[in-house]
Motif scaffolding. Structure first.
Motif, mmCIF file in Angstrom:
data_model
loop_
_atom_site.group_PDB
_atom_site.id
_atom_site.type_symbol
_atom_site.label_atom_id
_atom_site.label_comp_id
_atom_site.label_asym_id
_atom_site.label_seq_id
_atom_site.Cartn_x
_atom_site.Cartn_y
_atom_site.Cartn_z
ATOM 1 N N GLU A 1 104.065 20.193 40.608
ATOM 2 C CA GLU A 1 104.892 19.540 41.613
ATOM 3 C C GLU A 1 105.882 20.556 42.159
ATOM 4 O O GLU A 1 106.216 21.544 41.507
ATOM 5 N N SER A 2 106.341 20.316 43.390
ATOM 6 C CA SER A 2 107.194 21.284 44.076
ATOM 7 C C SER A 2 108.663 21.158 43.657
ATOM 8 O O SER A 2 109.152 20.042 43.494
ATOM 9 N N PRO A 3 109.360 22.318 43.522
ATOM 10 C CA PRO A 3 108.848 23.692 43.466
ATOM 11 C C PRO A 3 108.299 24.008 42.090
ATOM 12 O O PRO A 3 108.714 23.418 41.109
ATOM 13 N N ASP A 4 107.371 24.960 42.039
ATOM 14 C CA ASP A 4 106.719 25.278 40.780
ATOM 15 C C ASP A 4 106.411 26.776 40.727
ATOM 16 O O ASP A 4 106.366 27.448 41.758
ATOM 17 N N LYS A 5 106.183 27.287 39.520
ATOM 18 C CA LYS A 5 105.907 28.711 39.334
ATOM 19 C C LYS A 5 104.648 28.885 38.495
ATOM 20 O O LYS A 5 104.339 28.060 37.640
ATOM 21 N N PHE A 6 103.949 29.986 38.747
ATOM 22 C CA PHE A 6 102.837 30.337 37.886
ATOM 23 C C PHE A 6 102.646 31.849 37.892
ATOM 24 O O PHE A 6 103.141 32.564 38.770
ATOM 25 N N LEU A 7 101.951 32.324 36.862
ATOM 26 C CA LEU A 7 101.813 33.759 36.622
ATOM 27 C C LEU A 7 100.353 34.111 36.430
ATOM 28 O O LEU A 7 99.635 33.440 35.681
ATOM 29 N N ILE A 8 99.910 35.158 37.123
ATOM 30 C CA ILE A 8 98.559 35.697 36.939
ATOM 31 C C ILE A 8 98.697 37.187 36.676
ATOM 32 O O ILE A 8 99.380 37.892 37.433
ATOM 33 N N SER A 9 98.064 37.686 35.633
ATOM 34 C CA SER A 9 98.065 39.117 35.369
ATOM 35 C C SER A 9 96.643 39.543 35.065
ATOM 36 O O SER A 9 95.996 38.996 34.171
ATOM 37 N N GLY A 10 96.122 40.477 35.838
ATOM 38 C CA GLY A 10 94.752 40.941 35.656
ATOM 39 C C GLY A 10 94.691 42.454 35.655
ATOM 40 O O GLY A 10 95.522 43.128 36.296
ATOM 41 N N GLY A 11 93.762 42.990 34.915
ATOM 42 C CA GLY A 11 93.683 44.449 34.818
ATOM 43 C C GLY A 11 92.274 44.953 34.621
ATOM 44 O O GLY A 11 91.289 44.213 34.715
ATOM 45 N N PHE A 12 92.194 46.246 34.299
ATOM 46 C CA PHE A 12 90.899 46.899 34.122
ATOM 47 C C PHE A 12 90.401 46.692 32.699
ATOM 48 O O PHE A 12 91.141 46.266 31.806
ATOM 49 N N ASP A 13 89.148 47.003 32.483
ATOM 50 C CA ASP A 13 88.548 46.968 31.159
ATOM 51 C C ASP A 13 88.621 48.381 30.588
ATOM 52 O O ASP A 13 87.999 49.301 31.128
ATOM 53 N N PRO A 14 89.388 48.612 29.520
ATOM 54 C CA PRO A 14 89.525 49.973 28.980
ATOM 55 C C PRO A 14 88.184 50.614 28.622
ATOM 56 O O PRO A 14 88.080 51.846 28.589
ATOM 57 N N ALA A 15 87.172 49.801 28.373
ATOM 58 C CA ALA A 15 85.854 50.351 28.041
ATOM 59 C C ALA A 15 85.038 50.708 29.280
ATOM 60 O O ALA A 15 83.949 51.280 29.154
ATOM 61 N N ASP A 16 85.567 50.363 30.464
ATOM 62 C CA ASP A 16 84.811 50.590 31.698
ATOM 63 C C ASP A 16 85.749 51.124 32.782
ATOM 64 O O ASP A 16 86.376 50.357 33.516
ATOM 65 N N PRO A 17 85.848 52.442 32.912
ATOM 66 C CA PRO A 17 86.765 53.035 33.900
ATOM 67 C C PRO A 17 86.469 52.618 35.338
ATOM 68 O O PRO A 17 87.339 52.731 36.196
ATOM 69 N N THR A 18 85.245 52.125 35.613
ATOM 70 C CA THR A 18 84.946 51.727 36.987
ATOM 71 C C THR A 18 85.714 50.475 37.390
ATOM 72 O O THR A 18 85.730 50.114 38.572
ATOM 73 N N THR A 19 86.337 49.786 36.435
ATOM 74 C CA THR A 19 87.120 48.593 36.769
ATOM 75 C C THR A 19 88.553 48.931 37.176
ATOM 76 O O THR A 19 89.334 48.037 37.475
ATOM 77 N N ILE A 20 88.899 50.231 37.146
ATOM 78 C CA ILE A 20 90.194 50.659 37.702
ATOM 79 C C ILE A 20 90.108 50.567 39.224
ATOM 80 O O ILE A 20 89.116 50.993 39.828
ATOM 81 N N GLU A 21 91.131 50.014 39.847
ATOM 82 C CA GLU A 21 91.141 49.843 41.303
ATOM 83 C C GLU A 21 91.516 51.167 41.973
ATOM 84 O O GLU A 21 92.615 51.691 41.764
ATOM 85 N N PRO A 22 90.624 51.736 42.812
ATOM 86 C CA PRO A 22 90.962 52.990 43.510
ATOM 87 C C PRO A 22 91.950 52.729 44.641
ATOM 88 O O PRO A 22 92.164 51.574 45.034
ATOM 89 N N PRO A 23 92.563 53.771 45.183
ATOM 90 C CA PRO A 23 93.485 53.572 46.312
ATOM 91 C C PRO A 23 92.782 52.897 47.491
ATOM 92 O O PRO A 23 91.618 53.185 47.793
ATOM 93 N N ASN A 24 93.485 51.978 48.130
ATOM 94 C CA ASN A 24 92.965 51.265 49.304
ATOM 95 C C ASN A 24 93.914 51.468 50.473
ATOM 96 O O ASN A 24 95.053 51.023 50.414
#
Length: 421
Positions: free
Chosen positions: A279-302
């Protein structure tokens, strides 16, 4: 001279011991977030780069305020330097006609953490109107001025202290010295975001209703560095008419209401429970990252805007209005990028404004009329999607366009009937 002596005696008297502060007697310092910087020419005038307000509540009329303070860096070496000149009015801006007579001003301030200072001021004995009346609601009295904020990201605090044996004290018209409850100010220093680092939330027009999902909102980024994490701290709030949407549930963990659009930053960090209530107002949190076992999941510069996530909502409330999703702090976390160093970076943020239109409003004018019937006829008989394709022509939710949808639209426009779904 006699006037200053009388006020100075009050200051000395306030050094006496006393008991617990009453709930209605308090000094509250503002907490805020600032960027580092300085005011040009600050060593020669009374302007400031940063102002921090001080508020009071009081049960009695007051003649005097004694305020010993401690300024201390609490993380990252962040610090603000007091304004110039180092006089009562050089570092203070009075916000009222009360507590403007400084009988004493003592400063042990040396521009580095930890530091202490003593402020004391009162009424003018020749002018009873300068006695402060009781403040039943939080009332701004002073602003403390800082001429610069050091470039270190982090936090510093303005807290109560004991200086020369003095504690924060009110003096009433008795005169009687009273202890006060103290709420410290926490100043968060965030570096200015680089123009190339941004988080952009999609703005769009949606229909009221429920679904799986009812609608989705894309998260775009631009970034100058390779990224290992993105933290989104968001606030959802109604703007007009109580319009609002609810995240797709269950709300925890966050992966339940988000979709990954790329192979990067696609590992969610479960931050639960977060304070989302739907219900308004409300807050939420999302945190996402790379997989340390897979360097290709690092986001390159855009260098161009790139859609990486999609947030899903399962319901939209009310027939028309607007709501927004903006950046905030959740559990003391702001919206940030984390680079491969690792280093946290602030971001420029573009909020989402969601416009809710009535179902059947195909020409997007906010109401139902014969013009919407014409738009729907064009849609049903393959002459073009209405509203630039913003709305489906399927009003009876049978997953196709047909004359049955036109009948429902006619009944809604000319008879005020609702839609079945």
């Amino acid at each position: 001279m006699k006037r200053l002596l009388a006020l100075a005696l009050l200051l000395v008297a306030s050094a006496g011991a006393f008991g617990q502060a009453r709930p209605g007697d308090s000094i509250i310092f503002e907490s805020k977030t600032v960027a580092p910087g300085f005011y040009p020419g600050s060593t020669s005038d009374t302007a400031a780069y940063l102002y921090v307000k001080m508020y009071l509540t009081s049960q009695d009329s007051l003649t005097f305020l004694t305020l010993p303070l401690k300024e201390v860096s609490t993380s990252g070496g962040a610090y603000g330097v007091l304004g110039y000149p180092r006089t009562f009015f050089g570092i203070l801006s009075p916000l009222s006609n009360y507590f403007r007579n400084p009988p004493a001003f003592t400063l042990w301030y040396d521009n580095s953490s930890p530091d202490t200072l003593l402020l004391a001021a009162g009424f003018d004995p020749a002018d009873p109107s300068t006695i402060a009346p009781p403040f039943n609601v939080r009332t701004p009295i002073w602003e403390i001025k800082f001429d610069s904020v050091r470039p270190n990201a982090g936090t510093f605090e303005l807290d109560s202290a004991t200086v020369m044996g003095l504690k924060p004290t009110f003096t009433n018209t008795g005169p009687q010295d009273l202890p006060v409850n103290f709420v410290k100010g926490i100043i968060t220093v965030r570096p200015q975001a680089d123009p190339r680092d941004s988080v952009i939330l999609e703005s769009k027009v949606v229909l009221p209703g429920v679904g799986d999902p009812a609608f989705t909102m894309k998260v775009y980024i631009t970034n100058k560095d390779s990224l290992t994490f993105l933290t989104l701290a968001l606030k959802e709030s109604t703007l007009t008419n109580g319009a609002y949407a609810q995240l797709s549930g269950p709300w925890c963990p966050p992966r339940n209401f988000m979709r990954f659009l790329t192979n990067t930053l696609n590992k969610t960090i479960d931050v639960c429970p977060f304070p989302y209530e739907g219900e308004s107002p409300d807050k939420f949190l999302i945190s996402g990252g790379f997989d340390p076992a897979d360097p290709t999941t690092i986001e390159p510069p855009n260098v161009t805007r790139k859609a990486i996530w999609e947030i899903t909502f399962d319901s939209v409330f009310l027939d028309s209005g607007t709501f927004e999703i903006d950046s905030t702090h959740v559990q003391n976390l702001p919206t940030t990028f984390t680079t491969t160093e690792p280093r946290e970076l602030p971001v420029n943020f573009v909020k989402s404004v969601i416009t809710v239109r009535p179902k059947g409003d195909f020409n997007l004018d906010g109401s139902l009329s014969g013009a919407d019937v014409v738009e729907l006829l064009n849609c049903v008989f393959d002459m073009g999607m209405p509203g630039g394709g913003a709305y489906p022509c399927d009003l009876n939710c049978d997953n196709k366009r047909s004359p049955a949808d036109v009948i429902l639209e006619l009944m809604a426009v000319f008879m005020g009937r609702g839609f079945p779904c």
